[in-house]
Design a protein around this motif. Structure first.
Motif, mmCIF file in Angstrom:
data_model
loop_
_atom_site.group_PDB
_atom_site.id
_atom_site.type_symbol
_atom_site.label_atom_id
_atom_site.label_comp_id
_atom_site.label_asym_id
_atom_site.label_seq_id
_atom_site.Cartn_x
_atom_site.Cartn_y
_atom_site.Cartn_z
ATOM 1 N N SER A 1 13.824 73.665 34.297
ATOM 2 C CA SER A 1 13.759 72.362 33.630
ATOM 3 C C SER A 1 15.145 71.733 33.502
ATOM 4 O O SER A 1 15.340 70.543 33.763
ATOM 5 N N LYS A 2 16.130 72.541 33.112
ATOM 6 C CA LYS A 2 17.490 72.015 32.936
ATOM 7 C C LYS A 2 18.108 71.606 34.279
ATOM 8 O O LYS A 2 18.845 70.615 34.354
ATOM 9 N N GLU B 1 24.611 69.539 31.015
ATOM 10 C CA GLU B 1 23.426 70.015 30.284
ATOM 11 C C GLU B 1 23.823 71.264 29.488
ATOM 12 O O GLU B 1 24.936 71.754 29.619
ATOM 13 N N TYR B 2 22.887 71.740 28.677
ATOM 14 C CA TYR B 2 23.213 72.830 27.754
ATOM 15 C C TYR B 2 22.003 73.738 27.611
ATOM 16 O O TYR B 2 20.914 73.266 27.254
ATOM 17 N N ILE B 3 22.178 75.001 27.915
ATOM 18 C CA ILE B 3 21.092 75.977 27.789
ATOM 19 C C ILE B 3 21.464 76.963 26.689
ATOM 20 O O ILE B 3 22.576 77.505 26.695
ATOM 21 N N MET B 4 20.530 77.168 25.765
ATOM 22 C CA MET B 4 20.772 78.135 24.683
ATOM 23 C C MET B 4 20.077 79.448 25.035
ATOM 24 O O MET B 4 18.895 79.463 25.365
ATOM 25 N N LYS B 5 20.824 80.545 24.982
ATOM 26 C CA LYS B 5 20.230 81.869 25.219
ATOM 27 C C LYS B 5 19.402 82.274 24.000
ATOM 28 O O LYS B 5 19.768 81.893 22.883
ATOM 29 N N PRO B 6 18.327 83.033 24.155
ATOM 30 C CA PRO B 6 17.819 83.531 25.433
ATOM 31 C C PRO B 6 17.106 82.431 26.226
ATOM 32 O O PRO B 6 16.554 81.503 25.648
ATOM 33 N N PHE B 7 17.111 82.592 27.538
ATOM 34 C CA PHE B 7 16.458 81.609 28.408
ATOM 35 C C PHE B 7 15.402 82.313 29.248
ATOM 36 O O PHE B 7 15.363 83.543 29.314
ATOM 37 N N ILE C 1 27.383 72.006 20.685
ATOM 38 C CA ILE C 1 26.744 71.289 21.807
ATOM 39 C C ILE C 1 27.484 69.972 22.057
ATOM 40 O O ILE C 1 27.792 69.619 23.202
ATOM 41 N N ALA D 1 11.579 79.055 33.232
ATOM 42 C CA ALA D 1 11.097 77.680 32.995
ATOM 43 C C ALA D 1 12.216 76.812 32.414
ATOM 44 O O ALA D 1 12.351 75.635 32.763
ATOM 45 N N ILE D 2 13.008 77.384 31.535
ATOM 46 C CA ILE D 2 14.110 76.626 30.932
ATOM 47 C C ILE D 2 15.173 76.304 31.983
ATOM 48 O O ILE D 2 15.623 75.155 32.097
ATOM 49 N N ARG E 1 24.577 77.900 19.258
ATOM 50 C CA ARG E 1 23.441 76.998 19.036
ATOM 51 C C ARG E 1 23.739 75.879 18.054
ATOM 52 O O ARG E 1 22.844 75.094 17.740
ATOM 53 N N ASP E 2 24.942 75.839 17.528
ATOM 54 C CA ASP E 2 25.248 74.780 16.547
ATOM 55 C C ASP E 2 25.352 73.421 17.239
ATOM 56 O O ASP E 2 25.913 73.316 18.328
#
Lengths: 308, 121
Positions: free
Chosen positions: B113-114, B100-106, B90, B109-110, B85-86
């Motif tokens: 959206s991504k 794109e970049y997804i941070m867990k937990p997801f 990213i 909807a996330i 998450r830093d």
């Protein structure tokens, strides 16, 4: 939380009536779960041992402050960043270039009406920053208004959860405009200072806000009762300067009354104010006068008779 | 039908993400590390790749840099999906060619959206 109970049908009906009277919003007939979810957190924060205790307190004491808190929580919209991208495109490709040219570099005032936790207002600020090269000397004041609520407090702080910054917000904007603070993400000062948030009863007189060149009112219109729609739109129409814009959701339209606006051709949900037109529609017998404490107290009395 | 390669060393994450992506109309392929993912891409480039960072054998960052250097390796839309998450991480991912970049937990909807932001929906 101790003693959380399923909401009694009589409480739900009373809350529904209260929300309609205070905010003009119709909760619908079967949203008990939503109401419980939204109000349980408020009851806990306010120190009540259960949701039922808080609601009983509301309808026995008639506290206006508690009524506003409850209604604010009930009408709070589920916002996310850059919701309805088409209307944001209207803003950056049509509204701001036209206003920039017309204003000749003068300040442009934009209102985010019913801003909830502030994603719309900050989203506008992000896109305005990107337009600096295309529209030199673009100077914008962005103001977000909504009922006093925990959401509005978070908007003022610019603090969002892990989940909120991942709904609708491109990662490039996250990197550019946010810093991480443990589990939360916080808007950087440059962007936070570009937006001002104010507490306001959305059905009250809006004149104190001054005039605007564009008003964003997206995604909320269908939730208002027909009489509240008239009242809100009439109020907003009088805030928009001539040749200014009203930006509704891209799937929303002004129905029977145009409130002094013309539809912008080919741009769904976008309206432009006509010249020198003061909006004074014929009084609508269905439109209630602004709710005051007496109206609220009438609702409380009705509830008392329901609960026996 | 569009294809999505799900790369994660956790079978549970592959299963959960796979269900969400299938519900969005994608056919899914799975890989447990970067090397398996690279092998799959060399057979056929997927439309989208949901990519974990920390994995054995080959991590997601090394996979992405190798992929982007391959013929047609610029075609898949890559979404990192990681516990990292830093901000620096990213930026590193974007510099390596992530879209794109997804941070867990997801949640669904996330992911949805991504995928929209990445132009996949």
């Amino acid at each position: 939380m101790r003693g959380a109970l399923t909401l009694k049908p009589s409480y739900y009906e009373a809350l529904k009536r209260l929300t309609l009277e205070l905010a003009g919003v119709n909760l619908g007939s079967d949203h008990t779960f939503l109401v419980e979810t939204r109000l349980s957190g408020l009851a806990e924060r306010e120190g009540y041992d259960s949701l039922s205790t808080m609601i009983e307190e509301l309808f026995t004491s008639g506290q206006t402050r508690l009524a506003v808190q409850i209604v604010s929580a009930l009408v709070e919209r589920d916002m996310h960043f850059f919701r309805d991208p088409k209307s944001f495109e209207h803003l950056t490709e049509t509204v701001l270039p036209a206003l920039h040219e017309a204003r000749g570099g003068g300040r442009i005032r934009i209102l985010s009406f019913g801003c909830a936790s502030g994603q719309e207002a900050y989203g506008v600020a992000m896109r305005v920053m990107e337009l600096a090269d295309r529209l030199p000397n673009l100077k914008i004041d962005i103001i977000g208004v909504d009922y006093p609520s925990q959401a509005l407090e978070r908007a003022k702080e610019g603090r969002y959860t892990h989940f909120e910054v991942q709904r609708g917000l491109p990662v490039q904007d996250l990197v550019q405009h946010f810093t991480r603070d443990n589990e939360d993400w916080v808007i950087k000062p440059a962007l936070r200072h570009a937006v001002e948030f104010k507490e306001m009863h959305l059905l009250s007189s809006l004149e104190s806000l001054g005039q605007f060149h564009a008003v964003m009112f997206r995604g909320a219109l269908p939730h208002y009762s027909s009489s509240a729609q008239v009242r809100v739109l009439r109020g907003l129409a009088n805030l928009v300067q001539e040749f200014g814009y009203l930006i509704l959701g891209s799937d929303e339209t002004l129905n029977n009354i145009n409130y002094g606006f013309d539809k912008v051709y080919g741009k769904s949900g976008l309206y432009r104010k006509r010249e020198d037109e003061i909006v004074e529609p014929e009084p609508d017998p269905n439109v209630k006068q602004p709710t005051d404490r007496k109206t609220f107290e009438r609702t409380v009395r009705k509830k008392r008779s329901i609960s026996g | 039908m569009k294809t999505c390669l799900i790369v994660d060393d956790s079978r549970m994450i592959r299963r959960v993400a796979g269900r969400i992506v299938k519900d969005m109309g994608f056919e899914t392929i799975e890989a447990a590390n970067g090397q398996e993912a690279l092998d799959a891409c060399l057979v056929e480039m997927p439309h989208a790749i949901l990519l974990d960072w920390n994995m054995p054998v080959m991590d997601g960052f090394s996979f992405l840099k190798t992929l982007r250097a391959e013929k047609d390796g610029d075609k898949p839309i890559v979404l990192f999906c990681t516990s990292e998450r830093d901000i620096d991480k990213i930026i590193e991912a974007l510099s390596a060619g992530a879209n794109e970049y997804i941070m867990k937990p997801f949640d669904s909807a996330i992911i949805e959206s991504k995928f929209q932001l990445a132009g996949l929906l």
